[in-house]
Structure formats: C-alpha cells, structure tokens
Design a protein around this motif. Structure first.
Motif, PDB file in Angstrom:
ATOM      1  N   ALA A  45       0.841  -1.199   0.000  1.00 19.58           N
ATOM      2  CA  ALA A  45       0.000   0.000   0.000  1.00 19.58           C
ATOM      3  C   ALA A  45       0.875   1.249   0.000  1.00 19.58           C
ATOM      4  N   ALA A  46       0.394   2.307  -0.622  1.00 18.98           N
ATOM      5  CA  ALA A  46       1.096   3.608  -0.650  1.00 18.98           C
ATOM      6  C   ALA A  46       2.568   3.426  -1.038  1.00 18.98           C
ATOM      7  N   SER A  47       2.776   3.001  -2.279  1.00 22.48           N
ATOM      8  CA  SER A  47       4.130   2.575  -2.668  1.00 22.48           C
ATOM      9  C   SER A  47       4.631   3.243  -3.946  1.00 22.48           C
TER      10      SER A  47
ATOM     11  N   LEU B 276       9.174   4.824   1.413  1.00 22.36           N
ATOM     12  CA  LEU B 276       9.422   3.511   2.007  1.00 22.36           C
ATOM     13  C   LEU B 276       8.676   2.413   1.256  1.00 22.36           C
ATOM     14  N   GLY B 277       7.407   2.686   0.909  1.00 24.45           N
ATOM     15  CA  GLY B 277       6.604   1.686   0.195  1.00 24.45           C
ATOM     16  C   GLY B 277       7.231   1.323  -1.142  1.00 24.45           C
ATOM     17  N   LYS B 278       7.710   2.322  -1.848  1.00 25.80           N
ATOM     18  CA  LYS B 278       8.339   2.081  -3.151  1.00 25.80           C
ATOM     19  C   LYS B 278       9.589   1.206  -2.990  1.00 25.80           C
TER      20      LYS B 278
ATOM     21  N   ILE C 188       1.329  -2.153  -6.737  1.00 28.48           N
ATOM     22  CA  ILE C 188       1.670  -0.894  -6.059  1.00 28.48           C
ATOM     23  C   ILE C 188       0.473   0.064  -6.082  1.00 28.48           C
ATOM     24  N   ASN C 189       0.544   1.072  -5.238  1.00 29.74           N
ATOM     25  CA  ASN C 189      -0.591   1.992  -5.089  1.00 29.74           C
ATOM     26  C   ASN C 189      -0.115   3.376  -4.643  1.00 29.74           C
ATOM     27  N   GLY C 190      -0.904   4.373  -4.993  1.00 27.41           N
ATOM     28  CA  GLY C 190      -0.663   5.753  -4.566  1.00 27.41           C
ATOM     29  C   GLY C 190      -1.825   6.575  -5.106  1.00 27.41           C
TER      30      GLY C 190
ATOM     31  N   SER D 161      -4.306   3.007  -8.631  1.00 27.56           N
ATOM     32  CA  SER D 161      -4.334   4.272  -7.900  1.00 27.56           C
ATOM     33  C   SER D 161      -5.564   4.353  -7.002  1.00 27.56           C
ATOM     34  N   GLY D 162      -5.452   5.148  -5.954  1.00 31.46           N
ATOM     35  CA  GLY D 162      -6.598   5.356  -5.060  1.00 31.46           C
ATOM     36  C   GLY D 162      -6.126   5.799  -3.690  1.00 31.46           C
ATOM     37  N   ASP D 163      -6.981   6.591  -3.049  1.00 36.36           N
ATOM     38  CA  ASP D 163      -6.680   7.101  -1.711  1.00 36.36           C
ATOM     39  C   ASP D 163      -7.160   6.083  -0.675  1.00 36.36           C
ATOM     40  N   LEU D 164      -6.242   5.509   0.050  1.00 42.98           N
ATOM     41  CA  LEU D 164      -6.601   4.441   0.996  1.00 42.98           C
ATOM     42  C   LEU D 164      -7.283   4.979   2.259  1.00 42.98           C
ATOM     43  N   ALA D 165      -7.279   6.290   2.426  1.00 41.14           N
ATOM     44  CA  ALA D 165      -7.989   6.872   3.561  1.00 41.14           C
ATOM     45  C   ALA D 165      -9.468   7.098   3.228  1.00 41.14           C
TER      46      ALA D 165
ATOM     47  N   THR E  44       0.834  -2.932   4.839  1.00 44.07           N
ATOM     48  CA  THR E  44      -0.061  -1.780   5.016  1.00 44.07           C
ATOM     49  C   THR E  44       0.771  -0.509   5.232  1.00 44.07           C
ATOM     50  N   ASN E  45       0.293   0.578   4.646  1.00 44.61           N
ATOM     51  CA  ASN E  45       1.049   1.827   4.678  1.00 44.61           C
ATOM     52  C   ASN E  45       0.153   2.936   4.118  1.00 44.61           C
ATOM     53  N   THR E  46       0.409   4.171   4.516  1.00 47.38           N
ATOM     54  CA  THR E  46      -0.164   5.361   3.862  1.00 47.38           C
ATOM     55  C   THR E  46       0.846   6.481   4.106  1.00 47.38           C
TER      56      THR E  46
ATOM     57  N   LYS F 130      -8.809   7.721   9.929  1.00 48.09           N
ATOM     58  CA  LYS F 130      -9.125   7.121   8.618  1.00 48.09           C
ATOM     59  C   LYS F 130      -7.845   6.728   7.883  1.00 48.09           C
ATOM     60  N   LEU F 131      -6.850   7.603   7.962  1.00 51.49           N
ATOM     61  CA  LEU F 131      -5.596   7.385   7.236  1.00 51.49           C
ATOM     62  C   LEU F 131      -4.817   6.194   7.793  1.00 51.49           C
ATOM     63  N   LEU F 132      -4.712   6.118   9.120  1.00 55.29           N
ATOM     64  CA  LEU F 132      -3.818   5.106   9.699  1.00 55.29           C
ATOM     65  C   LEU F 132      -4.538   3.831  10.129  1.00 55.29           C
TER      66      LEU F 132
ATOM     67  N   VAL G 183      -2.276   7.721  17.279  1.00 56.47           N
ATOM     68  CA  VAL G 183      -3.125   6.810  16.490  1.00 56.47           C
ATOM     69  C   VAL G 183      -2.348   5.569  16.027  1.00 56.47           C
ATOM     70  N   ARG G 184      -1.046   5.708  15.799  1.00 55.99           N
ATOM     71  CA  ARG G 184      -0.287   4.531  15.350  1.00 55.99           C
ATOM     72  C   ARG G 184      -0.231   3.439  16.419  1.00 55.99           C
ATOM     73  N   ALA G 185      -0.333   3.854  17.695  1.00 59.13           N
ATOM     74  CA  ALA G 185      -0.297   2.849  18.761  1.00 59.13           C
ATOM     75  C   ALA G 185      -1.458   1.868  18.595  1.00 59.13           C
TER      76      ALA G 185
ATOM     77  N   MET H 193       8.913  -0.584  12.331  1.00 62.57           N
ATOM     78  CA  MET H 193       8.914   0.814  12.793  1.00 62.57           C
ATOM     79  C   MET H 193      10.077   1.572  12.162  1.00 62.57           C
ATOM     80  N   PRO H 194       9.789   2.338  11.102  1.00 61.66           N
ATOM     81  CA  PRO H 194      10.882   3.124  10.542  1.00 61.66           C
ATOM     82  C   PRO H 194      11.301   4.235  11.500  1.00 61.66           C
ATOM     83  N   GLY H 195      12.600   4.481  11.538  1.00 60.09           N
ATOM     84  CA  GLY H 195      13.109   5.672  12.193  1.00 60.09           C
ATOM     85  C   GLY H 195      13.217   6.762  11.136  1.00 60.09           C
TER      86      GLY H 195
ATOM     87  N   THR I  30      13.260  10.246   2.940  1.00 64.22           N
ATOM     88  CA  THR I  30      12.180  10.241   1.939  1.00 64.22           C
ATOM     89  C   THR I  30      11.602  11.655   1.895  1.00 64.22           C
ATOM     90  N   ASN I  31      10.636  11.857   1.003  1.00 65.47           N
ATOM     91  CA  ASN I  31       9.988  13.171   0.926  1.00 65.47           C
ATOM     92  C   ASN I  31       9.243  13.521   2.209  1.00 65.47           C
ATOM     93  N   ARG I  32       8.746  12.499   2.906  1.00 68.26           N
ATOM     94  CA  ARG I  32       8.051  12.749   4.180  1.00 68.26           C
ATOM     95  C   ARG I  32       9.025  13.420   5.170  1.00 68.26           C
TER      96      ARG I  32
HETATM   97  N1  LIG Z   1      10.423   8.539   6.338  1.00 70.08           N
HETATM   98  C1  LIG Z   1      10.477   8.579   7.664  1.00 70.08           C
HETATM   99  O1  LIG Z   1      11.433   9.100   8.255  1.00 70.08           O
HETATM  100  C2  LIG Z   1       9.361   7.939   8.468  1.00 70.08           C
HETATM  101  C3  LIG Z   1       9.588   7.682   9.828  1.00 70.08           C
HETATM  102  C4  LIG Z   1       8.574   7.119  10.588  1.00 70.08           C
HETATM  103  C5  LIG Z   1       7.357   6.835  10.002  1.00 70.08           C
HETATM  104  N2  LIG Z   1       7.164   7.102   8.681  1.00 70.08           N
HETATM  105  C6  LIG Z   1       5.851   6.804   8.126  1.00 70.08           C
HETATM  106  O2  LIG Z   1       5.945   5.798   7.122  1.00 70.08           O
HETATM  107  C7  LIG Z   1       4.942   6.018   6.123  1.00 70.08           C
HETATM  108  C8  LIG Z   1       5.616   6.124   4.757  1.00 70.08           C
HETATM  109  O3  LIG Z   1       6.507   7.221   4.828  1.00 70.08           O
HETATM  110  P1  LIG Z   1       7.376   7.735   3.598  1.00 70.08           P
HETATM  111  O4  LIG Z   1       8.546   8.383   4.211  1.00 70.08           O
HETATM  112  O5  LIG Z   1       7.548   6.651   2.600  1.00 70.08           O
HETATM  113  O6  LIG Z   1       6.388   8.852   3.006  1.00 70.08           O
HETATM  114  P2  LIG Z   1       6.427   9.556   1.558  1.00 70.08           P
HETATM  115  O7  LIG Z   1       7.816   9.691   1.087  1.00 70.08           O
HETATM  116  O8  LIG Z   1       5.614  10.782   1.747  1.00 70.08           O
HETATM  117  O9  LIG Z   1       5.656   8.545   0.592  1.00 70.08           O
HETATM  118  C9  LIG Z   1       4.316   8.249   0.819  1.00 70.08           C
HETATM  119  C10 LIG Z   1       3.767   7.381  -0.294  1.00 70.08           C
HETATM  120  O10 LIG Z   1       2.442   7.025   0.021  1.00 70.08           O
HETATM  121  C11 LIG Z   1       1.523   7.519  -0.963  1.00 70.08           C
HETATM  122  N3  LIG Z   1       0.333   7.916  -0.218  1.00 70.08           N
HETATM  123  C12 LIG Z   1       0.257   8.899   0.703  1.00 70.08           C
HETATM  124  N4  LIG Z   1      -0.986   8.944   1.212  1.00 70.08           N
HETATM  125  C13 LIG Z   1      -1.702   7.963   0.611  1.00 70.08           C
HETATM  126  C14 LIG Z   1      -3.046   7.537   0.712  1.00 70.08           C
HETATM  127  N5  LIG Z   1      -3.896   8.115   1.543  1.00 70.08           N
HETATM  128  N6  LIG Z   1      -3.445   6.499  -0.054  1.00 70.08           N
HETATM  129  C15 LIG Z   1      -2.603   5.917  -0.927  1.00 70.08           C
HETATM  130  N7  LIG Z   1      -1.314   6.286  -1.064  1.00 70.08           N
HETATM  131  C16 LIG Z   1      -0.874   7.306  -0.306  1.00 70.08           C
HETATM  132  C17 LIG Z   1       2.273   8.656  -1.653  1.00 70.08           C
HETATM  133  O11 LIG Z   1       1.855   8.889  -2.992  1.00 70.08           O
HETATM  134  P3  LIG Z   1       0.658   9.934  -3.297  1.00 70.08           P
HETATM  135  O12 LIG Z   1       1.002  11.193  -2.584  1.00 70.08           O
HETATM  136  O13 LIG Z   1       0.625  10.061  -4.781  1.00 70.08           O
HETATM  137  O14 LIG Z   1      -0.561   9.296  -2.760  1.00 70.08           O
HETATM  138  C18 LIG Z   1       3.687   8.083  -1.649  1.00 70.08           C
HETATM  139  O15 LIG Z   1       3.829   7.106  -2.647  1.00 70.08           O
HETATM  140  C19 LIG Z   1       4.223   7.320   6.522  1.00 70.08           C
HETATM  141  O16 LIG Z   1       3.056   7.007   7.234  1.00 70.08           O
HETATM  142  C20 LIG Z   1       5.232   8.020   7.420  1.00 70.08           C
HETATM  143  O17 LIG Z   1       4.642   8.913   8.321  1.00 70.08           O
HETATM  144  C21 LIG Z   1       8.132   7.640   7.893  1.00 70.08           C
END
Ligand SMILES: NC(=O)c1ccc[n+]([C@@H]2O[C@H](COP(=O)([O-])OP(=O)(O)OC[C@H]3O[C@@H](n4cnc5c(N)ncnc54)[C@H](OP(=O)(O)O)[C@@H]3O)[C@@H](O)[C@H]2O)c1
Length: 254
Positions: free
Chosen positions: A13-15, A19-21, A36-38, A63-67, A91-93, A114-116, A160-162, A186-188, A192-194
C-alpha cells in the motif's frame, strides 16, 4: 539465502514513493509479483516503469486514496479481480500532519484515524480470506518509531499509530493457526519526501540526527531489506513482533 519469494503476490500500500516504493522494488527483485498503489496516477505509473526496469515481470499499479472508503473499496476490488489472493500485504499510507495538541482540530484527529487505522483494518479484512484458505500469509504494518517512543511535534502519529500496533499484535494471536504471520515494522528517520517535508515545516527534525547512535538518517533500501525478510518464507516463526529500523534511536532496553 533463498527468501522463497518467487511468484508470491504482494500488495504494498502507498508505494509510489518513499518507504513503500523501496519495499515494492526489493520484493520485485526477489521475484515476487508486486501490486503498487498511490493517489497520484502519473507518479504511480512512473514508479511501475522504474520497478519493471530493474526487476523482471509486470507490476500492477492501482491508484486510489486508501484513507477514502470508496476509493479503498475500488482498489481492493481491482486487486482481487486480477489475483485470487494476496500472499503478502504491507499496510502503509502517508503520514498525518505534524503539530502539537493545541495546533490540531477534531477533523485532524478524524482524518488521522481514517488514514492510519481504518485503512489498515479494511485492507486486512479483505485480504485475509484468501490467506486463510491457502494457509499461508504475511501481514506487515509500516508504522513508526513513534509507537515505542513519542516523537516531539507528531502527536497524531504518536497516538493513532499505537492502535495499529494493538491491532497487529492481536491479529498475530488470531491468525497464527492459519499460518499467517503478522508483524509491525517501525521506521526511524529515513530519507524520503516525508522526512524532507517534516524538516521544511520544523527544522528541529533535522537536528534529530544527533539522537541517532549511527549518526545518520536511514535509507529507504535499509528499511526495505527488513520488511522483505519478514515477508519471506525464512521468517516463518516470527510473528507478533515490532521491529525497529531506526539506527538505534529508540532508547528502550527491549
Ligand atoms: N520517512 C520517515 O522518516 C518515516 C519515519 C517514521 C514513520 N514514517 C511513516 O511511514 C509512512 C511512509 O513514509 P514515507 O517516508 O515513505 O512517506 P512519503 O515519502 O511521503 O511517501 C508516501 C507514499 O504514500 C503515498 N500515499 C500517501 N498517502 C496515501 C493515501 N492516503 N493512499 C494511498 N497512497 C498514499 C504517496 O503517494 P501519493 O502522494 O501520490 O498518494 C507516496 O507514494 C508514513 O506514514 C510516514 O509517516 C516515515
């Protein structure tokens, strides 16, 4: 080590990014058939092509919003119209907004639920019948280091993640008899863009690197390696666990 992942069907999910990718790419390199999804279609298709370039075999992109309940239902229907069952569910968003308690509205809390949590419950619900039938399955939740040690300015994620971890631990008990393992990763702080956008909104996230024993942020590939192992045949006796990929940031003894 042969991970035994050839021809397993994996929905990540959300890949389309982050991280998902990285997880989708690693599973595809190991011979799994990946879905894959996004939300953003153009980005998703780009990712599909980039994975197909490196790993053999087609990647299914949905494609689709998982929330969003309706969009999530359509993603699930589309997956099950292509494959009878999914062997591996990751599972991921995206993450919820940052901020302190008084910065956030009730709508922020509802949206984060809804998201998590709702997205995870719903994906698991639709995927387990096939896993139970074949007596094999892997469910892996991507959460955060925040479930073990709260991260400043991320109260929505900390709270909410708990509940997702409570869900995973309980599912491990309920689904073990069907040879389905359920784990939480549990990613630290991972590049990524997040993470970039958290740093942009609040520069204190950049200084977090000083709290990490390995003195650097992680790479998505390092995270993906851990998920790929848990998804594999070789991880057959690991269930109900939470694995940190955090460079040592969590300070708990266990
Ligand atoms: N990177 C870190 O340091 C870190 C640490 C701890 C936890 N996390 C958590 O791990 C998860 C993944 O993080 P990331 O760093 O990979 O984030 P990211 O770089 O922002 O990538 C998120 C991916 O999920 C997709 N996405 C976002 N919302 C979605 C939705 N509602 N439905 C479907 N796809 C969705 C995005 O594509 P679209 O925008 O096109 O949907 C993108 O492909 C997040 O929940 C983040 O909070 C990350």
């Amino acid at each position: 080590m042969d991970l035994g992942l050839k021809n397993k069907v994996a929905f990540i999910a959300a890949s389309s990014d982050g991280l998902g990718k990285a997880v989708a790419l690693e599973l595809a390199k190991e011979g799994a058939t990946v879905i894959i999804n996004g939300r953003n279609k153009a980005k998703l298709i780009q990712t599909k092509h980039s994975i197909e370039k490196v790993a053999k075999g087609n990647v299914l992109a949905i494609s689709g919003d998982l929330a969003n309940k309706e969009e999530r239902t359509s993603v699930i229907e589309s997956i099950l119209s292509h494959y009878d069952k999914v062997d591996i569910l990751v599972t991921n968003t995206g993450g919820p907004p940052s901020g302190k308690f008084e910065d956030l509205s009730m709508d922020d809390w509802d949206n984060t639920y809804k998201l998590l949590l709702a997205s995870t419950v719903s994906l698991v619900k639709s995927i387990i019948p096939g896993m139970k039938q074949q007596q094999w399955g892997r469910i892996i939740a991507i959460t955060s280091q925040a479930v073990k040690q709260p991260v400043d300015n991320l109260i929505l994620s900390n709270s909410v993640r708990a509940s997702v971890v409570g869900l995973m631990k309980t599912l491990a008990s309920e689904l073990g008899e069907y040879n389905i393992t359920v784990n939480n990763v549990m990613p630290g702080y991972t590049k990524t863009n997040r993470l970039l956008s958290l740093i942009e909104n609040n520069p204190s996230f950049a200084t977090a690197v000083n709290e990490i024993p390995l003195k650097r942020f992680g790479n998505p590939e390092e995270f993906a390696a851990a998920v790929t192992f848990l998804a594999s045949e070789r991880a057959s006796y690991i269930t109900g666990t939470s694995l940190a990929v955090d460079g040592g940031w969590i300070k708990h003894i266990l």
